[in-house]
Scaffold this motif. Sequence first.
Motif, PDB file in Angstrom:
ATOM      1  N   ASN A   1       9.311  -2.685   5.898  1.00 32.34           N
ATOM      2  CA  ASN A   1       8.516  -3.175   4.531  1.00 32.34           C
ATOM      3  C   ASN A   1       7.630  -2.229   3.945  1.00 32.34           C
ATOM      4  N   PHE A   2       7.692  -0.826   4.325  1.00 36.82           N
ATOM      5  CA  PHE A   2       7.107   0.094   3.734  1.00 36.82           C
ATOM      6  C   PHE A   2       8.124   1.057   3.191  1.00 36.82           C
ATOM      7  N   SER A   3       7.969   1.644   2.022  1.00 36.75           N
ATOM      8  CA  SER A   3       8.950   2.640   1.350  1.00 36.75           C
ATOM      9  C   SER A   3       8.856   3.921   2.010  1.00 36.75           C
ATOM     10  N   GLY A   4       8.043   4.292   2.937  1.00 39.75           N
ATOM     11  CA  GLY A   4       8.249   5.676   3.360  1.00 39.75           C
ATOM     12  C   GLY A   4       7.056   5.799   4.688  1.00 39.75           C
TER      13      GLY A   4
ATOM     14  N   GLY B   1       3.137   8.244  -3.017  1.00 43.16           N
ATOM     15  CA  GLY B   1       4.251   7.683  -3.432  1.00 43.16           C
ATOM     16  C   GLY B   1       4.948   6.410  -2.442  1.00 43.16           C
ATOM     17  N   VAL B   2       4.038   6.071  -1.277  1.00 41.90           N
ATOM     18  CA  VAL B   2       4.435   5.080  -0.375  1.00 41.90           C
ATOM     19  C   VAL B   2       3.745   3.879  -0.680  1.00 41.90           C
ATOM     20  N   ARG B   3       4.578   2.888  -0.405  1.00 40.18           N
ATOM     21  CA  ARG B   3       4.095   1.248  -0.988  1.00 40.18           C
ATOM     22  C   ARG B   3       4.723   0.394   0.184  1.00 40.18           C
ATOM     23  N   ASN B   4       4.002  -0.593   0.150  1.00 41.16           N
ATOM     24  CA  ASN B   4       4.669  -1.881   0.928  1.00 41.16           C
ATOM     25  C   ASN B   4       5.690  -2.786   0.110  1.00 41.16           C
ATOM     26  N   SER B   5       6.140  -3.730   0.721  1.00 40.72           N
ATOM     27  CA  SER B   5       7.042  -4.709  -0.085  1.00 40.72           C
ATOM     28  C   SER B   5       6.200  -5.550  -0.890  1.00 40.72           C
ATOM     29  N   TRP B   6       6.486  -6.377  -1.731  1.00 44.53           N
ATOM     30  CA  TRP B   6       5.986  -7.592  -2.241  1.00 44.53           C
ATOM     31  C   TRP B   6       5.798  -8.339  -0.795  1.00 44.53           C
ATOM     32  N   HIS B   7       4.506  -9.223  -0.705  1.00 47.36           N
ATOM     33  CA  HIS B   7       4.015  -9.816   0.316  1.00 47.36           C
ATOM     34  C   HIS B   7       3.176 -10.698   0.098  1.00 47.36           C
ATOM     35  N   SER B   8       2.853 -11.816   0.884  1.00 49.01           N
ATOM     36  CA  SER B   8       1.735 -12.612   0.746  1.00 49.01           C
ATOM     37  C   SER B   8       0.895 -12.958   2.020  1.00 49.01           C
ATOM     38  N   HIS B   9      -0.134 -13.260   1.998  1.00 45.61           N
ATOM     39  CA  HIS B   9      -0.793 -13.644   3.480  1.00 45.61           C
ATOM     40  C   HIS B   9      -1.100 -15.229   3.115  1.00 45.61           C
ATOM     41  N   PRO B  10      -0.844 -15.959   4.027  1.00 45.03           N
ATOM     42  CA  PRO B  10      -1.358 -17.460   3.933  1.00 45.03           C
ATOM     43  C   PRO B  10      -2.792 -17.668   3.892  1.00 45.03           C
ATOM     44  N   GLY B  11      -3.526 -16.872   4.618  1.00 51.24           N
ATOM     45  CA  GLY B  11      -5.074 -16.880   4.712  1.00 51.24           C
ATOM     46  C   GLY B  11      -5.879 -15.863   3.895  1.00 51.24           C
TER      47      GLY B  11
ATOM     48  N   PRO C   1       1.786   8.168  -7.140  1.00 50.77           N
ATOM     49  CA  PRO C   1       2.867   9.104  -6.789  1.00 50.77           C
ATOM     50  C   PRO C   1       2.230  10.617  -6.159  1.00 50.77           C
ATOM     51  N   ASP C   2       0.815  10.910  -6.694  1.00 54.94           N
ATOM     52  CA  ASP C   2       0.324  12.077  -6.308  1.00 54.94           C
ATOM     53  C   ASP C   2      -0.842  12.159  -5.335  1.00 54.94           C
ATOM     54  N   SER C   3      -1.117  10.882  -4.901  1.00 60.63           N
ATOM     55  CA  SER C   3      -2.245  11.027  -3.902  1.00 60.63           C
ATOM     56  C   SER C   3      -1.991  10.314  -2.487  1.00 60.63           C
ATOM     57  N   GLU C   4      -2.614  10.701  -1.492  1.00 62.29           N
ATOM     58  CA  GLU C   4      -2.494   9.774  -0.429  1.00 62.29           C
ATOM     59  C   GLU C   4      -3.643   8.711  -0.789  1.00 62.29           C
TER      60      GLU C   4
ATOM     61  N   VAL D   1       4.034 -12.883   4.783  1.00 61.57           N
ATOM     62  CA  VAL D   1       5.137 -13.367   4.353  1.00 61.57           C
ATOM     63  C   VAL D   1       5.713 -12.056   3.521  1.00 61.57           C
ATOM     64  N   TRP D   2       6.764 -11.538   4.159  1.00 65.25           N
ATOM     65  CA  TRP D   2       7.554 -10.435   3.473  1.00 65.25           C
ATOM     66  C   TRP D   2       8.573 -10.756   2.655  1.00 65.25           C
ATOM     67  N   LEU D   3       8.686 -10.211   1.559  1.00 64.79           N
ATOM     68  CA  LEU D   3       9.587 -10.407   0.392  1.00 64.79           C
ATOM     69  C   LEU D   3      10.362  -9.084  -0.001  1.00 64.79           C
ATOM     70  N   ALA D   4      10.788  -8.799  -1.173  1.00 67.33           N
ATOM     71  CA  ALA D   4      11.673  -7.777  -1.505  1.00 67.33           C
ATOM     72  C   ALA D   4      10.982  -6.592  -1.694  1.00 67.33           C
ATOM     73  N   PRO D   5      11.489  -5.267  -1.389  1.00 68.13           N
ATOM     74  CA  PRO D   5      10.960  -4.165  -1.750  1.00 68.13           C
ATOM     75  C   PRO D   5      10.348  -3.854  -3.153  1.00 68.13           C
ATOM     76  N   VAL D   6       9.581  -3.387  -3.469  1.00 68.77           N
ATOM     77  CA  VAL D   6       9.024  -2.964  -4.631  1.00 68.77           C
ATOM     78  C   VAL D   6      10.110  -2.001  -5.224  1.00 68.77           C
ATOM     79  N   THR D   7      10.621  -2.153  -6.403  1.00 71.23           N
ATOM     80  CA  THR D   7      11.523  -1.198  -6.898  1.00 71.23           C
ATOM     81  C   THR D   7      10.756  -0.038  -7.570  1.00 71.23           C
ATOM     82  N   ASP D   8      11.757   1.014  -7.798  1.00 77.73           N
ATOM     83  CA  ASP D   8      11.068   2.212  -8.550  1.00 77.73           C
ATOM     84  C   ASP D   8      10.543   1.698  -9.935  1.00 77.73           C
ATOM     85  N   GLU D   9      11.389   0.873 -10.594  1.00 79.05           N
ATOM     86  CA  GLU D   9      10.897   0.502 -11.839  1.00 79.05           C
ATOM     87  C   GLU D   9       9.655  -0.255 -11.758  1.00 79.05           C
ATOM     88  N   GLU D  10       9.534  -1.087 -10.995  1.00 80.58           N
ATOM     89  CA  GLU D  10       8.316  -1.881 -10.715  1.00 80.58           C
ATOM     90  C   GLU D  10       7.059  -0.884 -10.611  1.00 80.58           C
TER      91      GLU D  10
END
Length: 159
Positions: free
Chosen positions: A43-46, A72-82, A125-128, A144-153
């Motif tokens: 669920n992480f892009s890198g 440049g790293v991000r997690n996927s779309w997700h939500s937290h019930p709490g 893209p240019d910062s930790e 609740v993990w969903l789809a990865p975040v696209t490059d376009e998003e």
Amino acid sequence: MAFTASLFTSCNNNTKTNNDMETSNNLKADMIFPKGDKLENKNFSGTALLKMLVTNQEAFDMTIGNVTFEPGVRNSWHSHPGGQILLCTDGTGYYQEKGKPIQILNKGDVVEILPNVVHWHGATPDSEFTHIAISTKIGLGPAVWLAPVTDEEYNSLKK
């Protein structure tokens, strides 16, 4: 916000001084918490690192972890019930809720994410980017993990 900063400071006054700190890749002299270990998670892009800070999750009904994203790293779309709270501690990051524009996050920012709000977060893209992630009311269920975040998003920031 000032209370949170002073709480972290006072909790750390009895820890190692800058002269005593490790000089490994996992700890910079100005870091509050160590970066932790590499997340092996689809669920992480890198590369993202996690150091759990609260180990008695059931007693507190929350998880607290220090998360560091490489540029440049991000997690996927997700939500937290709490719900979830992010305390931004270093670098520059992005946060986006489904259907809303990307927000830029900087050191000192606090993000309050209500229960079941679909979102993602990560580094620019240019910062930790490092934040403390607090998942609240975990008794209601895990993220609740969903789809990865696209490059376009990811690249949709309006400047």
